[in-house]
Design a protein around this motif. Structure first.
Motif, short mmCIF file in Angstrom:
data_model
loop_
_atom_site.label_atom_id
_atom_site.label_comp_id
_atom_site.label_asym_id
_atom_site.label_seq_id
_atom_site.Cartn_x
_atom_site.Cartn_y
_atom_site.Cartn_z
N TRP A 62 21.36 109.65 38.28
CA TRP A 62 21.11 108.33 37.71
C TRP A 62 21.25 108.36 36.19
CZ3 TRP A 62 20.68 103.95 40.43
CH2 TRP A 62 20.44 104.07 41.80
N ARG A 63 21.86 107.30 35.64
CA ARG A 63 22.01 107.12 34.20
C ARG A 63 21.81 105.64 33.88
NH1 ARG A 63 21.57 111.84 32.10
NH2 ARG A 63 22.77 111.33 30.28
N ILE A 64 21.46 105.34 32.65
CA ILE A 64 21.33 103.96 32.21
C ILE A 64 22.72 103.42 31.87
CG2 ILE A 64 20.40 102.39 30.45
CD1 ILE A 64 18.01 104.32 30.20
N ALA A 65 23.11 102.34 32.54
CA ALA A 65 24.38 101.68 32.23
C ALA A 65 24.16 100.58 31.19
CB ALA A 65 25.00 101.08 33.49
N LEU A 66 22.98 99.95 31.22
CA LEU A 66 22.69 98.85 30.29
C LEU A 66 21.20 98.75 30.04
CD1 LEU A 66 23.65 96.25 28.74
CD2 LEU A 66 23.13 95.01 30.84
N LEU A 67 20.85 98.63 28.78
CA LEU A 67 19.50 98.27 28.35
C LEU A 67 19.60 96.95 27.61
CD1 LEU A 67 16.47 98.67 27.52
CD2 LEU A 67 17.35 99.90 25.51
N GLN A 68 18.85 95.96 28.08
CA GLN A 68 18.77 94.66 27.39
C GLN A 68 17.33 94.48 26.93
OE1 GLN A 68 20.90 91.69 26.84
NE2 GLN A 68 19.11 91.25 25.60
N GLN A 69 17.15 94.34 25.61
CA GLN A 69 15.83 94.14 25.04
C GLN A 69 15.72 92.67 24.61
OE1 GLN A 69 14.64 97.56 22.38
NE2 GLN A 69 16.86 97.86 22.47
N THR A 70 14.77 91.96 25.19
CA THR A 70 14.62 90.54 24.90
C THR A 70 13.24 90.28 24.30
OG1 THR A 70 16.02 90.02 26.81
CG2 THR A 70 14.68 88.22 25.91
N PRO A 71 13.16 89.70 23.12
CA PRO A 71 11.85 89.37 22.56
C PRO A 71 11.07 88.48 23.52
CG PRO A 71 13.57 89.10 20.91
CD PRO A 71 14.26 89.31 22.23
N ALA A 72 9.80 88.77 23.70
CA ALA A 72 8.95 88.02 24.63
C ALA A 72 8.18 86.96 23.85
CB ALA A 72 8.00 88.97 25.35
N ARG A 73 8.85 85.92 23.49
CA ARG A 73 8.24 84.86 22.68
C ARG A 73 7.64 83.76 23.53
NH1 ARG A 73 11.93 86.75 19.10
NH2 ARG A 73 10.93 88.09 17.59
N PHE A 74 8.22 83.46 24.65
CA PHE A 74 7.74 82.49 25.62
C PHE A 74 7.62 81.07 25.09
CE2 PHE A 74 6.01 86.55 27.26
CZ PHE A 74 6.69 86.58 28.47
N GLY A 75 8.22 80.77 23.95
CA GLY A 75 8.32 79.41 23.42
C GLY A 75 7.09 78.55 23.62
N ALA A 76 7.20 77.61 24.52
CA ALA A 76 6.14 76.63 24.76
C ALA A 76 5.09 77.13 25.73
CB ALA A 76 6.75 75.33 25.27
N ARG A 77 5.07 78.43 26.02
CA ARG A 77 4.10 78.98 26.97
C ARG A 77 3.22 80.04 26.29
NH1 ARG A 77 4.68 78.60 32.48
NH2 ARG A 77 2.51 79.22 32.34
N PRO A 78 2.36 79.62 25.35
CA PRO A 78 1.51 80.59 24.66
C PRO A 78 0.59 81.34 25.62
CG PRO A 78 0.83 78.35 24.15
CD PRO A 78 2.12 78.26 24.90
N ASP A 79 0.29 80.74 26.78
CA ASP A 79 -0.55 81.42 27.76
C ASP A 79 0.15 82.68 28.28
OD1 ASP A 79 1.28 79.47 28.89
OD2 ASP A 79 0.35 79.83 30.85
N LEU A 80 1.46 82.62 28.49
CA LEU A 80 2.21 83.80 28.96
C LEU A 80 2.26 84.87 27.87
CD1 LEU A 80 5.18 82.17 30.90
CD2 LEU A 80 3.07 83.18 31.83
N ALA A 81 2.43 84.45 26.62
CA ALA A 81 2.44 85.39 25.51
C ALA A 81 1.09 86.10 25.41
CB ALA A 81 2.78 84.68 24.21
N ALA A 82 0.00 85.35 25.56
CA ALA A 82 -1.34 85.93 25.49
C ALA A 82 -1.59 86.88 26.65
CB ALA A 82 -2.39 84.82 25.48
N GLU A 83 -1.14 86.52 27.85
CA GLU A 83 -1.30 87.41 29.01
C GLU A 83 -0.56 88.72 28.80
OE1 GLU A 83 -0.15 85.47 32.65
OE2 GLU A 83 -1.48 83.77 32.26
N LEU A 84 0.67 88.65 28.31
CA LEU A 84 1.44 89.87 28.07
C LEU A 84 0.78 90.72 27.00
CD1 LEU A 84 3.82 91.71 28.54
CD2 LEU A 84 5.14 90.29 26.95
N THR A 85 0.33 90.10 25.93
CA THR A 85 -0.34 90.85 24.87
C THR A 85 -1.58 91.55 25.41
OG1 THR A 85 0.53 89.41 23.14
CG2 THR A 85 -1.49 90.64 22.62
N ALA A 86 -2.36 90.88 26.25
CA ALA A 86 -3.55 91.51 26.84
C ALA A 86 -3.16 92.69 27.73
CB ALA A 86 -4.35 90.48 27.63
N GLU A 87 -2.11 92.52 28.52
CA GLU A 87 -1.65 93.60 29.40
C GLU A 87 -1.22 94.82 28.58
OE1 GLU A 87 1.89 94.51 32.66
OE2 GLU A 87 1.64 92.47 31.92
N LEU A 88 -0.48 94.59 27.50
CA LEU A 88 -0.01 95.71 26.68
C LEU A 88 -1.15 96.32 25.87
CD1 LEU A 88 3.38 94.14 25.58
CD2 LEU A 88 3.04 96.03 27.20
#
Length: 164
Positions: free
Chosen positions: A126-152
Protein backbone atom coordinates in the motif's frame (compact mmCIF):
# COMPACT_ATOMS: atom_id res chain seq x y z
CA UNK A 1 -28.38 -8.01 -12.20
CA UNK A 2 -25.01 -6.37 -11.54
CA UNK A 3 -23.50 -6.72 -8.10
CA UNK A 4 -22.17 -3.25 -7.28
CA UNK A 5 -21.03 -4.04 -3.77
CA UNK A 6 -17.48 -2.99 -3.01
CA UNK A 7 -14.95 -5.65 -2.11
CA UNK A 8 -14.21 -6.19 1.55
CA UNK A 9 -11.05 -4.60 2.91
CA UNK A 10 -9.16 -7.12 5.00
CA UNK A 11 -8.07 -6.20 8.52
CA UNK A 12 -4.44 -6.37 7.36
CA UNK A 13 -5.12 -4.02 4.43
CA UNK A 14 -7.03 -1.57 6.62
CA UNK A 15 -4.18 -1.59 9.15
CA UNK A 16 -1.67 -0.98 6.35
CA UNK A 17 -3.64 2.02 5.05
CA UNK A 18 -3.97 3.46 8.56
CA UNK A 19 -0.25 2.89 9.04
CA UNK A 20 0.59 4.93 5.94
CA UNK A 21 -1.36 7.87 7.29
CA UNK A 22 0.25 7.65 10.73
CA UNK A 23 3.76 7.38 9.23
CA UNK A 24 3.09 10.46 7.11
CA UNK A 25 1.98 12.49 10.15
CA UNK A 26 4.89 11.16 12.20
CA UNK A 27 7.22 12.45 9.48
CA UNK A 28 5.66 15.90 9.86
CA UNK A 29 5.76 15.76 13.65
CA UNK A 30 9.47 14.87 13.62
CA UNK A 31 10.23 17.64 11.10
CA UNK A 32 11.39 15.23 8.38
CA UNK A 33 10.09 15.98 4.87
CA UNK A 34 11.48 12.71 3.49
CA UNK A 35 9.72 10.71 6.21
CA UNK A 36 6.51 12.66 5.52
CA UNK A 37 6.73 11.75 1.82
CA UNK A 38 7.92 8.18 2.42
CA UNK A 39 4.44 6.56 2.43
CA UNK A 40 3.51 8.16 -0.92
CA UNK A 41 3.64 6.32 -4.22
CA UNK A 42 6.40 7.54 -6.53
CA UNK A 43 3.75 9.39 -8.53
CA UNK A 44 1.63 10.29 -5.50
CA UNK A 45 0.14 13.74 -5.01
CA UNK A 46 -0.40 16.00 -2.03
CA UNK A 47 -2.81 18.93 -2.07
CA UNK A 48 -2.18 21.39 0.73
CA UNK A 49 -4.84 23.31 2.65
CA UNK A 50 -4.12 26.36 0.47
CA UNK A 51 -4.69 24.39 -2.74
CA UNK A 52 -1.01 23.91 -3.60
CA UNK A 53 -0.45 20.63 -5.46
CA UNK A 54 2.77 18.64 -5.25
CA UNK A 55 3.22 15.71 -7.61
CA UNK A 56 5.69 12.89 -6.99
CA UNK A 57 7.27 11.61 -3.79
CA UNK A 58 10.48 13.56 -4.42
CA UNK A 59 8.61 16.85 -4.96
CA UNK A 60 6.53 16.22 -1.82
CA UNK A 61 9.69 15.47 0.18
CA UNK A 62 11.43 18.60 -1.11
CA UNK A 63 8.53 20.99 -0.52
CA UNK A 64 7.50 19.65 2.87
CA UNK A 65 11.16 19.41 3.88
CA UNK A 66 11.51 23.11 3.02
CA UNK A 67 8.38 23.98 5.00
CA UNK A 68 9.55 21.99 8.01
CA UNK A 69 13.02 23.57 8.06
CA UNK A 70 11.82 27.17 7.60
CA UNK A 71 9.89 27.19 10.85
CA UNK A 72 9.22 24.97 13.80
CA UNK A 73 6.14 23.02 12.76
CA UNK A 74 2.99 22.63 14.76
CA UNK A 75 2.34 19.03 15.84
CA UNK A 76 -0.48 17.02 14.31
CA UNK A 77 -3.09 15.21 16.34
CA UNK A 78 -5.53 13.21 14.26
CA UNK A 79 -8.23 10.60 14.28
CA UNK A 80 -9.03 8.28 11.42
CA UNK A 81 -12.78 8.23 11.08
CA UNK A 82 -13.03 5.46 8.50
CA UNK A 83 -11.22 3.39 5.93
CA UNK A 84 -13.27 1.89 3.14
CA UNK A 85 -12.55 0.07 -0.09
CA UNK A 86 -13.02 1.81 -3.41
CA UNK A 87 -12.07 -1.07 -5.70
CA UNK A 88 -9.65 -3.99 -5.50
CA UNK A 89 -6.32 -2.47 -4.44
CA UNK A 90 -7.77 0.97 -3.69
CA UNK A 91 -9.03 2.42 -0.42
CA UNK A 92 -10.23 5.74 0.96
CA UNK A 93 -9.19 6.99 4.40
CA UNK A 94 -11.07 9.88 6.03
CA UNK A 95 -9.49 11.60 9.03
CA UNK A 96 -9.77 14.76 11.06
CA UNK A 97 -6.65 16.58 12.16
CA UNK A 98 -5.65 19.47 14.36
CA UNK A 99 -2.35 21.23 14.93
CA UNK A 100 -0.79 22.16 18.26
CA UNK A 101 1.47 25.18 17.61
CA UNK A 102 5.01 25.15 19.01
CA UNK A 103 5.09 26.13 22.68
CA UNK A 104 1.31 25.65 22.97
CA UNK A 105 -0.66 23.03 24.84
CA UNK A 106 -3.84 23.24 22.80
CA UNK A 107 -4.80 22.99 19.16
CA UNK A 108 -5.40 26.09 17.10
CA UNK A 109 -9.02 25.61 15.89
CA UNK A 110 -8.29 27.79 12.83
CA UNK A 111 -5.96 25.01 11.62
CA UNK A 112 -8.41 22.10 11.95
CA UNK A 113 -8.61 20.06 8.77
CA UNK A 114 -10.24 17.14 7.06
CA UNK A 115 -7.76 14.74 5.48
CA UNK A 116 -8.77 12.48 2.63
CA UNK A 117 -6.28 9.85 1.52
CA UNK A 118 -6.56 7.57 -1.48
CA UNK A 119 -4.30 4.57 -0.97
CA UNK A 120 -3.43 2.04 -3.66
CA UNK A 121 -1.83 -1.36 -3.70
CA UNK A 122 -0.39 -2.06 -7.13
CA UNK A 123 1.07 -5.36 -5.99
CA UNK A 124 4.05 -4.03 -4.04
CA UNK A 125 2.21 -2.92 -0.90
CA UNK A 126 0.00 0.00 0.00
CA UNK A 127 1.09 3.56 -0.84
CA UNK A 128 -0.59 6.97 -0.71
CA UNK A 129 -1.74 8.03 -4.18
CA UNK A 130 -3.41 11.25 -3.00
CA UNK A 131 -3.60 13.36 0.14
CA UNK A 132 -6.20 16.13 0.12
CA UNK A 133 -6.07 18.54 3.07
CA UNK A 134 -9.21 20.64 3.45
CA UNK A 135 -9.56 23.37 6.08
CA UNK A 136 -12.45 22.49 8.42
CA UNK A 137 -14.15 25.86 8.57
CA UNK A 138 -17.77 24.67 8.27
CA UNK A 139 -18.97 28.15 7.21
CA UNK A 140 -22.45 28.62 8.58
CA UNK A 141 -22.19 25.59 10.90
CA UNK A 142 -20.26 26.79 13.98
CA UNK A 143 -21.72 23.83 15.89
CA UNK A 144 -19.77 21.42 13.64
CA UNK A 145 -16.59 23.46 14.07
CA UNK A 146 -17.03 23.37 17.86
CA UNK A 147 -17.68 19.61 17.84
CA UNK A 148 -14.54 18.95 15.81
CA UNK A 149 -12.46 21.21 18.05
CA UNK A 150 -13.72 19.35 21.14
CA UNK A 151 -12.93 15.98 19.53
CA UNK A 152 -9.39 17.07 18.65
CA UNK A 153 -8.82 18.70 22.04
CA UNK A 154 -9.65 15.37 23.68
CA UNK A 155 -6.80 13.82 21.69
CA UNK A 156 -4.36 16.47 22.91
CA UNK A 157 -5.43 15.86 26.50
CA UNK A 158 -4.76 12.13 26.06
CA UNK A 159 -1.55 12.13 24.07
CA UNK A 160 -0.08 14.11 21.19
CA UNK A 161 0.15 12.39 17.82
CA UNK A 162 -2.18 10.55 15.50
CA UNK A 163 -4.86 8.26 16.90
CA UNK A 164 -6.91 5.51 15.32
Amino acid sequence: MNDTRLPELSHADESAVRGLYHRMLDGWNTGDGSAFAGPFAGDGEAIGPDGSRYVGRSAIAAEFGRILTEREPAEYVARVRRVRPLAPGAALLDAVAGLVPPDAEDIDPALNALHTVIAVNRGAGWRIALLQQTPARFGARPDLAAELTAELRALVARTPGPVG
